[in-house]
Structures are given as C-alpha cells and as structure tokens.
Design an enzyme around this catalytic site. Structure first.
Site: not given
Ligand code: SF4
Length: 327
Positions: A66, A70, A73, A110, A141, A201, A273
């Site tokens: 990705c 984040c 993540c 989901c 979801c 959600c 949740r």
């Molecule tokens: S949480 Fe992870 S998968 Fe989702 S947008 Fe952020 S970096 Fe990408």
C-alpha cells in the site's frame, strides 16, 4: 453533572446527539470507573440486548504494497515488516472464504484491500465479490481506501451493506500517524458512502502514543458526524515490528475500557466493535469491554495480517460470559 446520575440524566444520555462538546466527553472520561461503566451499561440496555454480540469475519482480499504511510500498518510499502504484496484474490476464493465464515457463525463478511483507493477496473471485481457474498446470505462490508461518489454508488448497487473507513485518531494527532492523505479526505469518503446509502463503519485506534485529549477528540469527532456510524470499531494498537509505532508504550487496559464506555455513551445506538488487539487482551479486559457496551467482535483467527483469537477461544469466552451471536 453530579457523580451519580439521576434517572433523568441517564435517559438524556441515551438520546442520540450530534453536539457533544469536548468538555462533556472529557467529563465522561473523568468519571469514577464504576459510575462510567454503570452509565454505559444502562445506555447500552436502552438500545440493545446486553447478551448479544455481532460477529464479523474480516479477510484481506489484497494484501500489502500500500502506498499510504499509516504508521501502525504492516501493509504500507514505507515500512519493512515482512508482509509480502499479493494480487487481488480470485472471486471464487473469496466466496469460498465467505461460505466458511458463515458456517462458522459469522453474520457479516468484511473484505479489506490495501489500496489508497480502488482503481475502477479492480472495483468491478470487488463488486462481483460483494454480490457473491450477499447471495450466500451474509451482510457485506468492504474497506478499500478512499472512494469517489460514483465508486460508492457502484458498491451499493452490487449489494454492499457497510463500508469501513476509520478516522483513526483526533484531528490534532492525525498528522503524526498519516501524511499521505488528510483528515478531510477521510471525512469526504465517509460522506460519499453515506450519500450512496451504505452503512458506515468508522472508528479509530488507541495506544498509538496519543494523549487522553486525543481520545476525547476522536470520540467527539465521531459522535458529531452528521449521522453516527452504524458500527464503531475501537482498536487497540497491535504493534508490528518494522512499523514506526512498534516500540511505543501500550495503553492501560482500564483506559481502553473507558474509551469503549465513552463511545457507547456518546453513540448510544451504534454497534461498538471490540476490534484489533484482542489477541493480547485478557478475558477479564474483554469482559469489561462487553459490560462497558461493546457488542461486536471480529471473529476468526486473523485480522488482515495480524493475529486474532481463534474461533474456539472466542466461543469459549462467550459461553463463559453467557453471550450469544446477534441475529
Ligand atoms: S491502513 Fe495500511 S492498507 Fe490501509 S491505507 Fe493505511 S497503509 Fe494502506
């Protein structure tokens, strides 16, 4: 408000509002723990059967690689976490997973993809997955990143019931966690989802080094959305080696339970949740979360790429607590 709330005050707390001030939310967090839990439990019972828990299964239909950053993540390309980037799963493989989740007792399925936003050609495949999962009698979801209004409409037309897109934290702390998309872009996606007629959600993550004030800010923002999310996931950070948040201090479990209780009080009709982080949570902490108003869990041994309690373990805990699957 006096510490012990009157019947009238408890009734008023159970009314859906969208004008929560941060001072009000702070005063809830500052209540003595037994009083906070009592209020949350009373409000929970106004709108829900306290023995029922909604059970969702989450699978990763497109893992890793990705472009977003984040900080929590393991699927971000910015961090070396050992998660390998995979292609979008085949439609028949997703449907087979959904059938297995349904036989194991899940009511909602989901599908998560590690994208900044879906490309239109991929969205067509996801729409087919949604239609296929819906056809076997599960709620659907998806969490696919940012959506345009048109993409949200396509998903709705395919039968999507819920879309997950979290705010993650307070507007003030957000820039410490993500720099590749703005808070406003998240709010825009939530607006597109809502306008398309899909249930929302949306929740956040605690234990990311945020202050108590940030938890207040996150819940006040969620509770002041034009409509409360139907589902509010509250995640406890799962620290993954290689991510910037791997070495941070864990949140105190009592503070986590307080966050659940305040979510329940400020969004009285939403399903709250108890999401990521249960693998490392004691049964006692989880039980307190249910008493504080949590009434949904992710059910199944994996949450995208991180571990979750096995189904047997969850069913044993629910049995011990006298809880039953919702619906
Ligand atoms: S949480 Fe992870 S998968 Fe989702 S947008 Fe952020 S970096 Fe990408």
């Amino acid at each position: 408000m006096s510490i012990a709330a009157s019947e009238r005050e408890l009734h008023d707390l159970g009314v859906v509002r969208h004008d929560w001030t941060r001072a009000e939310v702070r005063s809830l967090f500052e209540l003595p723990f037994p009083e906070l839990i009592f209020r949350a439990q009373r409000i929970h019972r106004l709108h829900f059967d306290p023995t029922e828990v909604q059970m969702s299964t989450l699978i990763s239909i497109k893992t890793g690689g990705c472009p977003e950053d984040c900080a929590y993540c393991p699927q971000s390309v910015h961090y070396d976490t050992g998660v390998k980037a995979d292609k979008l799963m085949r439609i028949d493989a997703v449907i087979a997973e959904a059938r297995a989740a349904k036989s194991a007792g899940a009511s909602r399925f989901c599908m998560g993809a590690a994208w900044r936003e879906p490309k239109d050609r991929d969205l067509g495949k996801v729409c087919e997955m949604v239609a296929g999962v819906k056809a076997i009698g599960l709620e659907t979801c998806a969490t696919l990143g940012m959506l345009t209004q048109n993409q949200a409409r396509r998903l709705r037309a395919a039968g999507l019931d819920y879309y997950n897109h979290n705010l993650d934290t307070s507007p003030e702390y957000y820039g410490e966690i993500i720099t590749t998309r703005t808070y406003q872009e998240r709010l825009d996606t939530l607006g597109h989802v809502r306008n398309a007629g899909i249930h929302v959600c949306c929740g956040g993550i605690v234990g990311m080094g945020e202050s108590a004030e940030d938890r207040i800010g996150m819940l006040a923002t969620l509770a002041n959305l034009p409509a409360h999310p139907e589902s509010v996931p509250i995640n406890m950070l799962v620290k993954v080696e290689g991510t910037p948040l791997a070495a941070g201090e864990a949140i105190d479990p009592i503070d986590f339970v307080r966050t659940i209780a305040v979510a329940r009080i400020t969004m009285p009709k939403s399903v709250v949740r108890l999401s990521a982080g249960r693998e490392d949570m004691s049964e006692e902490t989880q039980a307190l979360c249910f008493i504080a108003g949590a009434n949904s869990i992710f059910y199944g041994p994996k949450l995208l790429t991180t571990p979750n309690p096995g189904r047997d373990r969850d069913l044993r805990l629910m049995d011990k607590l006298g809880l039953v699957p919702m619906g």
